[in-house]
Scaffold this active site. Structure first.
Site, PDB file in Angstrom:
ATOM      1  CD  GLN A 246      70.248  79.186  28.517  1.00 55.36           C
ATOM      2  OE1 GLN A 246      70.911  80.125  28.119  1.00 55.36           O
ATOM      3  NE2 GLN A 246      70.119  78.914  29.788  1.00 55.36           N
ATOM      4  N   GLY A 247      67.813  77.584  24.541  1.00 59.08           N
ATOM      5  CA  GLY A 247      67.002  78.505  23.738  1.00 59.08           C
ATOM      6  C   GLY A 247      66.138  79.357  24.648  1.00 59.08           C
TER       7      GLY A 247
ATOM      8  CB  SER B  21      68.396  85.207  24.557  1.00 58.66           C
ATOM      9  OG  SER B  21      69.094  85.059  25.765  1.00 58.66           O
TER      10      SER B  21
ATOM     11  CD  GLU C 231      73.298  80.157  31.874  1.00 60.66           C
ATOM     12  OE1 GLU C 231      72.047  80.059  31.928  1.00 60.66           O
ATOM     13  OE2 GLU C 231      73.899  80.663  30.913  1.00 60.66           O
TER      14      GLU C 231
HETATM   15  C1  LIG Z   1      78.740  84.354  25.154  1.00 59.31           C
HETATM   16  C2  LIG Z   1      77.235  84.399  25.260  1.00 59.31           C
HETATM   17  C3  LIG Z   1      76.544  83.197  25.252  1.00 59.31           C
HETATM   18  C4  LIG Z   1      75.160  83.227  25.316  1.00 59.31           C
HETATM   19  N1  LIG Z   1      74.507  82.025  25.256  1.00 59.31           N
HETATM   20  C5  LIG Z   1      73.161  82.000  25.295  1.00 59.31           C
HETATM   21  C6  LIG Z   1      72.466  80.762  25.140  1.00 59.31           C
HETATM   22  O1  LIG Z   1      73.073  79.690  24.970  1.00 59.31           O
HETATM   23  N2  LIG Z   1      71.120  80.783  25.154  1.00 59.31           N
HETATM   24  C7  LIG Z   1      70.420  81.927  25.341  1.00 59.31           C
HETATM   25  O2  LIG Z   1      69.200  81.865  25.392  1.00 59.31           O
HETATM   26  N3  LIG Z   1      71.038  83.152  25.446  1.00 59.31           N
HETATM   27  C8  LIG Z   1      72.402  83.193  25.421  1.00 59.31           C
HETATM   28  N4  LIG Z   1      73.059  84.410  25.521  1.00 59.31           N
HETATM   29  C9  LIG Z   1      72.282  85.644  25.571  1.00 59.31           C
HETATM   30  C10 LIG Z   1      72.354  86.372  26.918  1.00 59.31           C
HETATM   31  O3  LIG Z   1      71.597  85.699  27.880  1.00 59.31           O
HETATM   32  C11 LIG Z   1      71.835  87.805  26.666  1.00 59.31           C
HETATM   33  O4  LIG Z   1      72.731  88.438  25.770  1.00 59.31           O
HETATM   34  C12 LIG Z   1      71.770  88.599  27.956  1.00 59.31           C
HETATM   35  O5  LIG Z   1      70.761  88.102  28.797  1.00 59.31           O
HETATM   36  C13 LIG Z   1      71.523  90.101  27.683  1.00 59.31           C
HETATM   37  O6  LIG Z   1      70.431  90.290  26.865  1.00 59.31           O
HETATM   38  P1  LIG Z   1      70.528  91.243  25.566  1.00 59.31           P
HETATM   39  O7  LIG Z   1      71.741  90.814  24.792  1.00 59.31           O
HETATM   40  O8  LIG Z   1      69.221  91.188  24.879  1.00 59.31           O
HETATM   41  O9  LIG Z   1      70.805  92.674  26.128  1.00 59.31           O
HETATM   42  P2  LIG Z   1      69.727  93.700  26.713  1.00 59.31           P
HETATM   43  O10 LIG Z   1      68.818  92.970  27.648  1.00 59.31           O
HETATM   44  O11 LIG Z   1      69.086  94.410  25.563  1.00 59.31           O
HETATM   45  O12 LIG Z   1      70.606  94.679  27.543  1.00 59.31           O
HETATM   46  C14 LIG Z   1      71.297  95.806  26.958  1.00 59.31           C
HETATM   47  C15 LIG Z   1      71.951  96.617  28.082  1.00 59.31           C
HETATM   48  O13 LIG Z   1      70.940  97.139  28.979  1.00 59.31           O
HETATM   49  C16 LIG Z   1      71.203  96.754  30.318  1.00 59.31           C
HETATM   50  N5  LIG Z   1      69.941  96.493  31.033  1.00 59.31           N
HETATM   51  C17 LIG Z   1      68.848  95.844  30.542  1.00 59.31           C
HETATM   52  N6  LIG Z   1      67.887  95.780  31.486  1.00 59.31           N
HETATM   53  C18 LIG Z   1      68.378  96.389  32.605  1.00 59.31           C
HETATM   54  C19 LIG Z   1      67.862  96.628  33.920  1.00 59.31           C
HETATM   55  N7  LIG Z   1      66.645  96.216  34.254  1.00 59.31           N
HETATM   56  N8  LIG Z   1      68.652  97.267  34.798  1.00 59.31           N
HETATM   57  C20 LIG Z   1      69.908  97.695  34.475  1.00 59.31           C
HETATM   58  N9  LIG Z   1      70.453  97.488  33.219  1.00 59.31           N
HETATM   59  C21 LIG Z   1      69.704  96.846  32.308  1.00 59.31           C
HETATM   60  C22 LIG Z   1      72.009  95.463  30.184  1.00 59.31           C
HETATM   61  O14 LIG Z   1      72.781  95.213  31.350  1.00 59.31           O
HETATM   62  C23 LIG Z   1      72.863  95.750  28.958  1.00 59.31           C
HETATM   63  O15 LIG Z   1      73.993  96.496  29.321  1.00 59.31           O
HETATM   64  C24 LIG Z   1      74.450  84.438  25.428  1.00 59.31           C
HETATM   65  C25 LIG Z   1      75.152  85.646  25.423  1.00 59.31           C
HETATM   66  C26 LIG Z   1      76.530  85.629  25.331  1.00 59.31           C
HETATM   67  C27 LIG Z   1      77.268  86.925  25.319  1.00 59.31           C
END
Ligand SMILES: Cc1cc2nc3c(=O)[nH]c(=O)nc-3n(C[C@H](O)[C@H](O)[C@H](O)COP(=O)(O)OP(=O)(O)OC[C@H]3O[C@@H](n4cnc5c(N)ncnc54)[C@H](O)[C@@H]3O)c2cc1C
Length: 400
Positions: free
Chosen positions: A128-129, A131, A246
């Protein structure tokens, strides 16, 4: 849906038990978590065995290689797999549990026939691409750009945390096709062959050890227009369908893992001795484990609801966020109890004194990521508040 099984459902359970008793001993030992070629081989071999026995894509239409099972039959299948400690989807996670179902719901007939059967046969692994470095929770702000050139898109940008990208054949990719539209409006959902020229994949090492996910760079990558699922610029809606699967039904495997972890924890606790008693003699620990085991039982019933809803409406509703939220937090609580039982043995990723401690440590480290992947717990709470409870939307400044 009915919660007790009919005669034909009990017959299916019996048939599955016979199949699993014959098939599981044919599998090689489970590979080391860091041996990715072996993991891919193991998981796709199991997928192929399920396919040949007629159990792959249990709920998928027969036209694409599935079995068209009813929601109750799907649960019977999952229960029997769990009971026999059979492997779950492994590296076939994205293909079988959310890319495939999205194509079924949103793809053209040609796309369904092209993309779905190879998933069920275990011929292709998906990633999945979605993020990007600046777009996780605020996914709609993504910047990877796709520009039309003849009958192709030319894609430039970067994705991150793409699970299994280093062993995947194809990916579900979100791109911006209209930079001038409002951010939720100018996105499209594409299928990208991962061996396309211009793709660079760099695995990222995680706290648990193996490099499970990757950053992926796209430099002038050409993708045929025929690989777009849904209309151009309608990809946000398609992505919400993907995330619905998902969060709603794809987490079934984690409930099974949680139930296995309960069993493993109880076994280890019975072996850990403190003075004249074992850790399992601690009434407080037994109460905490019992409460969590009851939670997983309730979450299994919620899964039955989600599976039922998905098969009635075609896609799971926002209730999937309730499941994901509680399941992932309960899993972390259980894994933390495991570390409490282990004490200093929890400081090593190797097994200590034959206790079986390595598995508990591995699950503790893996569990840390569960409340982030697939959308963080805070984001699930926002969804539950707005779309399940009907509370006011969060202020615009947080998502602009
Ligand atoms: C094991 C794992 C597998 C993954 N696999 C994939 C994959 O295959 N493909 C893919 O595309 N992505 C993948 N991801 C990425 C995942 O979708 C993102 O890490 C996730 O959506 C959070 O985004 P971020 O890491 O940029 O954190 P951020 O969005 O920067 O968030 C940082 C903090 O701020 C909080 N926050 C942000 N916005 C809000 C809001 N509006 N209200 C309240 N709190 C908020 C969050 O809850 C978090 O605590 C994976 C992540 C993990 C851990």
């Amino acid at each position: 849906m009915r919660l007790s099984y009919s005669e034909s459902e009990r017959a299916l359970a019996e048939e599955l038990r016979t199949f699993l008793a014959g098939a599981l001993p044919q599998l090689p030992p489970r590979p080391h978590p860091g041996d990715w070629d072996a993991r891919r081989r193991y998981d796709t071999t199991w997928q192929r065995m399920l396919f040949e026995a007629g159990y792959a894509g249990i709920s998928w239409p027969r036209a694409y290689g599935g079995r068209e099972a009813s929601p109750t039959e799907q649960l019977v299948f999952l229960e029997e797999m769990n009971r026999a400690n059979a492997p779950y989807v492994g590296v076939n996670f994205v293909g079988t549990l959310h890319a495939g179902p999205t194509i079924m719901a949103e793809g053209t007939e040609e796309q369904r026939r092209r993309f779905l059967p190879p998933i069920l046969r275990g011929d292709v692994v998906w990633c999945q691409g979605f993020s990007e470095p600046g777009s996780g929770s605020d996914l709609a702000s993504l910047r990877t750009r796709a520009v039309r050139d003849g009958d192709e898109y030319v894609v430039n940008g970067q994705k991150v945390w793409s699970t299994y990208a280093h062993i995947a054949d194809v990916g579900e990719l979100l791109v911006r096709t209209d930079p001038d539209a409002a951010k939720h409006r100018g996105i499209s959902w594409l299928v990208v062959p991962m061996d396309s020229p211009g793709i660079t994949i760099r695995p990222i090492r995680t706290i648990a050890g193996p490099s499970e996910f990757c950053e992926v760079f796209y430099d002038d990558v050409r993708i045929p227009l025929g690989n777009r699922v849904g209309a151009e610029n309608d990809g946000w809606r398609v992505a919400m369908v993907t995330l619905g699967f998902e969060r709603g039904t794809a987490f079934v495997g984690e409930i099974m893992e949680a139930v296995k972890l309960v069993r493993a924890l109880v076994e280890v606790a019975a072996r850990v001795t403190r003075r004249s008693a074992t850790a399992w003699d601690d009434v407080g620990l037994r109460r905490d484990v019992g409460r969590l085991a009851a939670d997983f039982d309730a979450l299994w019933s919620l899964t039955a609801w989600n599976v039922s809803e998905a098969s009635r409406d075609g896609v799971p509703g926002p209730g999937g966020s309730v499941l994901k939220l509680r399941l992932c937090e309960a899993f972390q609580e259980l894994a933390t109890l495991g570390m409490r039982v282990l004490g200093r043995a929890g400081l090593s990723q190797e097994d200590v004194d034959g206790l079986g401690s390595a598995h508990l440590v591995e699950e503790y480290l893996r569990g840390i990521a569960l409340t982030i992947g697939g959308g963080t717990s805070q984001i699930q709470r926002n969804i539950v508040a707005e779309r399940v409870l009907g509370l006011p939307k969060e202020p615009a400044w947080t998502s602009s």
